[in-house]
Scaffold this active site. Structure first.
Site, PDB file in Angstrom:
ATOM      1  N   TYR A  72      -9.421  -0.122   5.941  1.00  0.00           N
ATOM      2  CA  TYR A  72     -10.315   0.979   5.723  1.00  0.00           C
ATOM      3  C   TYR A  72     -11.751   0.658   6.065  1.00  0.00           C
ATOM      4  CZ  TYR A  72      -6.683   4.280   3.732  1.00  0.00           C
ATOM      5  OH  TYR A  72      -5.757   4.991   3.568  1.00  0.00           O
ATOM      6  N   TYR A  93      -0.905  -1.071   4.425  1.00  0.00           N
ATOM      7  CA  TYR A  93      -1.886  -2.064   3.627  1.00  0.00           C
ATOM      8  C   TYR A  93      -1.399  -2.134   2.213  1.00  0.00           C
ATOM      9  CZ  TYR A  93      -4.694   1.436   1.274  1.00  0.00           C
ATOM     10  OH  TYR A  93      -4.928   2.588   0.395  1.00  0.00           O
ATOM     11  N   ARG A 108       1.136   0.281   0.723  1.00  0.00           N
ATOM     12  CA  ARG A 108       1.335   1.719   1.346  1.00  0.00           C
ATOM     13  C   ARG A 108       2.108   1.686   2.474  1.00  0.00           C
ATOM     14  NH1 ARG A 108      -1.212   5.781  -0.179  1.00  0.00           N
ATOM     15  NH2 ARG A 108       0.759   6.608  -0.025  1.00  0.00           N
ATOM     16  N   HIS A 126      -0.268   5.942   6.653  1.00  0.00           N
ATOM     17  CA  HIS A 126      -0.339   7.398   6.160  1.00  0.00           C
ATOM     18  C   HIS A 126      -1.526   7.830   6.701  1.00  0.00           C
ATOM     19  CE1 HIS A 126      -2.158   5.030   3.146  1.00  0.00           C
ATOM     20  NE2 HIS A 126      -2.907   5.798   2.816  1.00  0.00           N
ATOM     21  N   HIS A 150      -4.473  10.760   5.390  1.00  0.00           N
ATOM     22  CA  HIS A 150      -4.966  11.599   4.391  1.00  0.00           C
ATOM     23  C   HIS A 150      -5.311  12.952   5.094  1.00  0.00           C
ATOM     24  CE1 HIS A 150      -5.130   8.344   1.050  1.00  0.00           C
ATOM     25  NE2 HIS A 150      -5.237   7.818   2.052  1.00  0.00           N
TER      26      HIS A 150
END
Lengths: 249, 204
Positions: free
Chosen positions: A115, A154, A164, A167, A169
């Site tokens: 991120y 990640y 995770r 995905h 959000h």
């Protein structure tokens, strides 16, 4: 309210939320929820005008590249690295009706699972051409679409070895503040989905499956990008036929 | 067998996670150049009618620590008690007031801050007037479904005493959790997620 709609604005209260379908506040497999979950019961309130109404955003807030995460942070002539995908779907309510004119916001990691955020310390590299945010407004039939790269999985410090699944959000507005929803979209066939403590906060397997976007081969663009289809369902509204309408309601 | 009602299920909620700022307030999280401004960062301008106020506070977890990665959204009526929404059929709200704001809690001290106006009163479902209030929605890492609550105003003693929502709080000592502290034009509203001072949260 979308332009061109000939229907009256709706003022019915929303269907009660099925809180057994949503994840509970306290879900200890997801450790941060332990100290951030209310312990007292929620105070129930049938929707008043404060919840039936909500902000609506016009297309004037949108820039041309807002729904193109491959390019909206990239240097001119460059693009983000990763698997090019299109994510599209419809925003519907529980009665199956399209919800037009609602703002959707998306955010995600890059292809390596990193991120762009100052608190993120994962050793996978930042992509200089990828920011990770986008937005769109649903059209008159409730459709939305955006282009992006498929995010990577990640690791995160929950269990010793928790990862995770890939995905994206989603933040979605409806027409009333009570419809406000934030969720996550997962990808068909990802074996990580069933190992994830955040996915696992949702008690019902069918509810989890509602968050998994199928590969949409029909809408895949040859030599360009694969497509995934993700429909979003917001709370339905009671028909005003059934409302006890007193002055001001 | 009977007919199927044909209803769909609402998409289940998931936590907004620790990097919610990338999507909701990218400029705050130093992702510049994608959006001109962060949506909801400005609710008022010089022409906005009503009493201009600041609403500030922190979100506190069950161990007493400020939550430094939350995002709050507020929704409220204008000074005349009208909502800036297509579902508002009683009149037209102040065009210089959005009614909606969004603010992250600071990553250093956990404080949120909204520049807004004091809302007018709006009616409850049965026509009684509710006390002036601001609807608050909180998302963060560790919060699986957004938490709704309301902020009320401490100087509105009479209105608060007849407010239909406040009247429904069985444990009367919990009313205080929904009433901000006032100092000049600044209202401080701390939200306690858990524990002795737990804020009253709503299923709306």
């Amino acid at each position: 309210m979308s332009k061109g709609s000939n229907s009256k604005p709706e003022t019915g209260a929303f269907f009660a939320r099925d809180r057994a379908w949503h994840p509970p506040a306290f879900a200890p497999g997801y450790k941060t929820s332990v100290l951030r979950s209310p312990q007292r019961a929620l105070l129930s309130l049938d929707g008043t005008i404060s919840e039936i109404t909500g902000p609506v955003f016009g297309h004037s807030i949108l820039n041309e590249l807002d729904n193109d995460l491959i390019h909206n942070f990239a240097k001119p002539g460059e693009s983000a690295i990763g698997e090019r995908i299109i994510v599209h779907g419809r925003v519907l309510d529980e009665r199956g009706r399209p919800v037009p004119g609602v703002l959707l916001e998306f955010w995600q990691a890059n292809a390596g699972g990193r991120y762009r955020h100052k608190k993120e310390t994962y050793l996978a590299a930042i992509d200089p051409n990828f920011g990770g945010c986008g937005r769109a407004i649903s059209d008159n039939e409730g459709h939305y679409a955006f282009r992006t790269i498929r995010p990577g999985a990640y690791p995160w410090p929950n269990g010793v070895n928790d990862w995770r699944p890939a995905h994206i959000h989603f933040s979605v507005f409806g027409h009333g503040f009570a419809q406000r929803l934030i969720t996550q979209m997962y990808f068909e066939g990802d074996p990580m989905i069933w190992k994830c403590p955040i996915v696992g906060t949702i008690p019902d397997k069918q509810a989890i499956e509602q968050l998994i976007a199928p590969l949409d081969w029909g809408n895949t663009i040859p030599m360009d990008a694969r497509a995934y289809k993700f429909d979003i369902v917001l709370r339905g509204r009671r028909s005003t036929l059934f409302e006890n309408r007193l002055e001001g309601n | 067998m009977v007919q199927d009602l044909g209803y769909l299920k609402e998409t289940p909620s998931q936590t907004a996670g620790p990097y919610v700022h990338i999507g909701l307030t990218p400029n705050y999280s130093e992702i510049g150049g994608v959006y001109e401004t962060d949506l909801g960062s400005v609710m008022v301008n010089d022409k906005t009618l009503g009493e201009h106020i600041t609403v500030t506070g922190r979100v506190i977890d069950g161990a007493g620590a400020p939550v430094k990665d939350a995002v709050l959204e507020i929704w409220q009526a204008d000074s005349a008690g009208l909502y800036n929404s297509p579902s508002e059929l009683r009149g037209t709200a102040d065009p210089n007031f959005t009614g909606w704001g969004r603010c992250p809690t600071s990553s250093t001290d956990g404080v949120f801050r909204f520049g807004t106006i004091k809302p007018g009163r709006v009616p409850f479902k049965d026509g009684r007037e509710m006390a002036p209030h601001i609807t608050v929605w909180i998302v963060a890492r560790g919060i699986n479904i957004g938490l709704h609550t309301r902020m009320y105003f401490p100087e509105e003693t009479e209105a608060n005493a007849e407010d239909p929502l406040l009247a429904r709080i069985e444990h009367r000592d919990r009313l205080a959790t929904l009433i901000a502290a006032k100092e000049g034009s600044v209202y401080t509203f701390d939200i306690h997620l858990q524990g002795d001072k737990e804020t009253v949260f709503l299923d709306i």
